[in-house]
Design a protein around this motif. Structure first.
Motif, short mmCIF file in Angstrom:
data_model
loop_
_atom_site.label_atom_id
_atom_site.label_comp_id
_atom_site.label_asym_id
_atom_site.label_seq_id
_atom_site.Cartn_x
_atom_site.Cartn_y
_atom_site.Cartn_z
N THR A 190 -46.69 -130.81 14.21
CA THR A 190 -46.00 -130.50 15.46
C THR A 190 -47.09 -130.29 16.50
OG1 THR A 190 -46.08 -128.09 15.33
CG2 THR A 190 -44.35 -129.18 14.07
N GLU A 191 -46.67 -129.91 17.68
CA GLU A 191 -47.68 -129.68 18.72
C GLU A 191 -48.54 -128.46 18.39
OE1 GLU A 191 -44.47 -129.45 19.04
OE2 GLU A 191 -43.90 -127.58 20.05
N GLU A 192 -48.09 -127.67 17.43
CA GLU A 192 -48.80 -126.44 17.14
C GLU A 192 -49.43 -126.35 15.76
OE1 GLU A 192 -45.95 -123.39 17.83
OE2 GLU A 192 -46.43 -123.26 19.96
N GLU A 193 -48.80 -126.98 14.78
CA GLU A 193 -49.27 -126.75 13.42
C GLU A 193 -49.03 -127.97 12.55
OE1 GLU A 193 -46.91 -123.96 11.19
OE2 GLU A 193 -45.10 -124.47 12.29
N THR A 194 -49.62 -127.89 11.35
CA THR A 194 -49.35 -128.89 10.32
C THR A 194 -48.52 -128.19 9.25
OG1 THR A 194 -51.47 -129.95 10.75
CG2 THR A 194 -50.41 -130.45 8.66
N VAL A 195 -47.46 -128.87 8.78
CA VAL A 195 -46.64 -128.28 7.73
C VAL A 195 -46.43 -129.33 6.65
CG1 VAL A 195 -45.41 -126.76 9.32
CG2 VAL A 195 -44.43 -128.99 8.75
N ILE A 196 -46.09 -128.86 5.45
CA ILE A 196 -45.63 -129.83 4.47
C ILE A 196 -44.17 -129.53 4.18
CG2 ILE A 196 -47.89 -130.25 3.46
CD1 ILE A 196 -47.07 -128.53 1.10
N ALA A 197 -43.40 -130.62 4.11
CA ALA A 197 -41.97 -130.50 3.88
C ALA A 197 -41.66 -131.03 2.51
CB ALA A 197 -41.20 -131.29 4.95
N LEU A 198 -40.83 -130.27 1.77
CA LEU A 198 -40.50 -130.66 0.40
C LEU A 198 -39.01 -130.94 0.26
CD1 LEU A 198 -42.33 -127.80 -1.58
CD2 LEU A 198 -43.31 -129.93 -0.70
N VAL A 199 -38.70 -132.09 -0.30
CA VAL A 199 -37.32 -132.36 -0.70
C VAL A 199 -37.36 -132.99 -2.08
CG1 VAL A 199 -36.34 -132.65 1.60
CG2 VAL A 199 -37.31 -134.63 0.41
N ARG A 200 -36.21 -132.98 -2.72
CA ARG A 200 -36.15 -133.62 -4.02
C ARG A 200 -36.47 -135.10 -3.87
NH1 ARG A 200 -30.49 -132.55 -6.81
NH2 ARG A 200 -30.28 -134.77 -6.48
N GLY A 201 -37.04 -135.69 -4.91
CA GLY A 201 -37.52 -137.07 -4.81
C GLY A 201 -36.47 -138.09 -4.42
N ASP A 202 -35.23 -137.83 -4.77
CA ASP A 202 -34.17 -138.80 -4.44
C ASP A 202 -33.50 -138.46 -3.11
OD1 ASP A 202 -33.15 -136.44 -5.49
OD2 ASP A 202 -31.36 -137.40 -6.30
N ARG A 203 -34.05 -137.49 -2.40
CA ARG A 203 -33.48 -137.11 -1.09
C ARG A 203 -34.38 -137.59 0.03
NH1 ARG A 203 -28.50 -135.85 -2.95
NH2 ARG A 203 -28.37 -133.80 -3.94
N GLU A 204 -33.82 -137.49 1.24
CA GLU A 204 -34.65 -137.81 2.39
C GLU A 204 -34.67 -136.65 3.35
OE1 GLU A 204 -34.27 -141.71 4.26
OE2 GLU A 204 -33.21 -142.29 2.43
N ILE A 205 -35.79 -136.52 4.01
CA ILE A 205 -35.92 -135.44 4.98
C ILE A 205 -35.14 -135.77 6.23
CG2 ILE A 205 -37.55 -134.30 6.54
CD1 ILE A 205 -39.56 -134.36 4.25
N ASN A 206 -34.44 -134.82 6.77
CA ASN A 206 -33.77 -134.95 8.06
C ASN A 206 -34.70 -134.33 9.09
OD1 ASN A 206 -32.26 -134.47 10.37
ND2 ASN A 206 -30.35 -134.22 9.23
N GLU A 207 -35.39 -135.18 9.80
CA GLU A 207 -36.43 -134.69 10.70
C GLU A 207 -35.86 -133.85 11.84
OE1 GLU A 207 -39.03 -137.84 11.89
OE2 GLU A 207 -39.66 -138.25 9.83
N ILE A 208 -34.62 -134.11 12.18
CA ILE A 208 -34.01 -133.32 13.24
C ILE A 208 -33.79 -131.88 12.78
CG2 ILE A 208 -31.90 -133.03 14.61
CD1 ILE A 208 -31.88 -136.19 14.59
#
Length: 574
Positions: free
Chosen positions: A285-303
């Motif tokens: 983001t404009e401020e930080e780095t993050v890691i996002a975790l979801v189950r392997g068969d799922r997709e991240i909802n960036e919104i």
RNA sequence: CGGGAUGUGGCUCAGUUUGGUAGAGCGCACGGUUCGGGACCGUGAGGUCGCAGGUUCAAAUCCUGUCAUCCCGACCA
């Protein structure tokens, strides 16, 4: 109207500039012409349709106590600076300078202008609520205008703003608008659905979008098959699912997985199902780095992720950043031992047992990873995309997917703009309060396009009766036959006397050309006057949508047609 | 903004590879024959080949730049 005098230049072939059906058909039917990318001229037929929709919108707004006014397109930068949006709105705002070098914008929306008006004129709770609206051109310098009227840079929008003295008042205004919208799209003859939507950057509590259902729609929605839950996938709530059981936690181990960068690769290499993997994606983001975790068969909802983080920008980290953070090539990131980035886990992650993740080491993964034991997320939240087939968040039903065109949105703004611009009033106790606002938009020109997306066939447009440019076309088979022309003319006049909006195709064209054009333009009713009319006194009424033909006596035909038109308009309100 | 593609009469497109004074179909105008699902014959009007430079005896064609349009993606009260 006589077709011989009508400026409706139909095209046999579709111009290459058009890709979607509504755009192609409006060009071919002689309703629309492009002036610049995302900027169009409405020809007479197209403008008639637009005016029909506008009138329906106007009537329903007025029914709910809306007061129509007209706000300027040109807006001074000062108001936008005051609301803070001059710098936030970005390149999408059409900006201009006057001869003195003062900054202006072409209005993409009118919260600033309307709030400026109301703050100056409304002082007492006795003057509230106010429901003010306009139907006006809007300007947004879209990065990529496309699909004709669906996403233009200049477009017609109805925008109403509600000003209430409290939240309860806002709820009431919101409810009125929701009802009005339901009637408007029904009256336009459209199949639509209201869905829960993402409030986005504007902030605010509640918002619904009205979607015209069409496979060509840009928006994806999910809806429940047994209750009335429906939501934009951007917003749709995900129900966590437990698959890997709560069996015994096995001991953490590292395995070599050369070249297995994707979920599919790892899944195939280790011969385990995708839902036993933890997908780890590095975001910035404009401020930080993050890691996002979801189950392997799922997709991240960036919104969802972005809203959760409260960030203005969110994008996947580039390769260099991933390497710096994880010490491994992209594809091998994982939460175990992660330092230097917050771990945001989907709600399903804590339910997983003995999962597989990247080892933060190129060509290696960890197996038997157990959340809570091997790593602890900083945040657990709903950050994944919902798909068809999942459980409804409100009942026991199952969700289905569909696509829609967003034609309207109702939105509780709260006090964001009244606060920024100082729109206050004195309440019953003489105390100063912020007005509580709502805004309610309808993409009027987009609604026209959506109507075509939903109502067409291989021959052309099939206008719903309430918004058709004309309700009927009278076609004399031979315009050289004086008998036919005379009868056609008198029928045409009789229809007009009955109040049926009618054109007569008096052009000296072969019948085939007139039929083709009538189908293309999409008049709901076609009345053919031919040799049988002269000889037997009958005319043929053809229904554009069904193709059904009825032969009726010329005498009384106008009254009958009037009834058909009235019945169809009434039908749309059911 | 990243990726891809295209600019030639009103519309759809050929011609560009291999430079040699611009074509077809539809539409339009006029005449004739036709007339219940985009007729046919004849005659004709209409294009500085997106624009600007350059190479060349010669540029739609080659080179450079630029503009516009469309598609995919990113983005989007």
């Amino acid at each position: 109207m006589r077709v011989s005098e009508l400026l409706a230049p139909t095209l046999r072939e579709a111009p290459t500039e058009a890709e979607v059906i509504s755009h192609i058909l409006m060009l071919r039917a002689g309703m629309l012409r492009k002036v610049a990318s995302g900027v169009y001229t409405y020809l007479p037929l197209g403008y008639r349709v637009l005016k029909k929709v506008i009138q329906i919108v106007r009537e329903e707004m007025d029914n709910k106590g809306g007061q129509e006014l007209m706000l300027p397109i040109i807006q001074p930068a000062e108001l936008w600076l005051e609301s803070g949006r001059w710098n936030v709105y970005g390149d999408e705002l059409f900006r201009m300078k006057d001869r003195h070098g003062r900054d202006f914008a072409l209005g993409p929306t009118h919260e600033e202008i309307i709030t400026d008006l109301v703050r100056g004129e409304v002082r007492s709770y006795k003057q509230l609520p106010q429901l003010l609206y306009q139907i006006q051109n809007k300007y947004r310098d879209e990065r990529r205008p496309r699909f004709g009227l669906m996403r233009g840079r200049e477009f017609v929008m109805k925008d109403l703003y509600s000003f209430d003295k409290d939240e309860a008042g806002l709820d009431e205004s919101y409810r009125k608008m929701y009802e009005a919208y339901t009637r408007i799209f029904a009256r336009c003859g459209l199949q639509f659905r209201s869905v829960e939507a993402d409030p986005g950057a504007i902030g605010g509590s509640s918002t619904h979008e009205f979607m015209v259902m069409a496979d060509s729609g840009e928006a994806a929605i999910v809806y429940c098959d047994s209750c009335n839950y429906a939501a934009n996938v951007e917003k749709a709530e995900a129900v966590p699912e437990q698959l890997s059981g709560d069996g015994e936690m096995l001991s953490l181990d590292e395995v070599s997985t050369p070249g297995a960068k994707t979920i599919e690769d790892v899944s195939a290499f280790l011969k385990i199902a995708g839902h036993n993997l933890i997908k780890t994606i590095v975001y910035q983001t404009e401020e930080e780095t993050v890691i996002a975790l979801v189950r392997g068969d799922r997709e991240i909802n960036e919104i969802k992720l972005q809203n959760m983080l409260g960030s203005l920008q969110l994008f996947m980290a580039d390769e260099r950043t991933v390497k710096e953070l994880t010490g491994a090539a992209p594809g091998f990131a994982g939460p175990v031992g992660m330092k230097g980035a917050r771990i945001i886990a989907d709600r399903e992650i804590p339910l997983m047992r003995n999962a597989v993740t990247g080892a933060n080491k190129t060509d290696a993964h960890l197996v038997n990873v157990n959340p809570g034991r091997d790593f602890t997320p900083d945040v657990v939240a709903d950050i994944r995309l919902v798909r068809a087939g999942e459980h409804c968040p409100r009942c026991e039903g199952v969700l289905a997917e569909a696509r829609g065109i967003e034609v309207g949105q109702v939105f509780k703004l709260g006090t964001k703009y009244s606060k920024a611009l100082g729109a206050k009033f004195l309440d019953e106790n003489g105390k100063e309060q912020l007005m509580v606002m709502g805004c309610y938009g309808i993409g009027v020109s987009r609604t026209v396009a959506a109507a075509i997306e939903q109502n067409h066939d291989g021959d052309g447009i099939i206008w719903p009766m309430p918004i058709a440019p004309f309700q009927a076309v009278v076609i004399p088979v031979s315009s050289k036959d004086e008998g036919q022309m005379g009868l056609a003319d008198s029928l045409y006049n009789a229809l007009r006397e009955q109040g049926v909006e009618t054109v007569i195709d008096d052009r000296n064209e072969r019948p085939g050309v007139k039929f083709k054009d009538a189908d293309l333009v999409g008049y709901p009713l076609r009345i053919v006057v031919g040799s049988k009319t002269v000889e037997e006194g009958t005319v043929e009424i053809r229904h554009r949508r069904s193709g059904n033909v009825q032969v009726v006596k010329l005498e009384g035909a106008a009254q009958l047609i009037k009834k058909i038109v009235a019945d169809e308009i009434a039908e749309s309100l059911k």
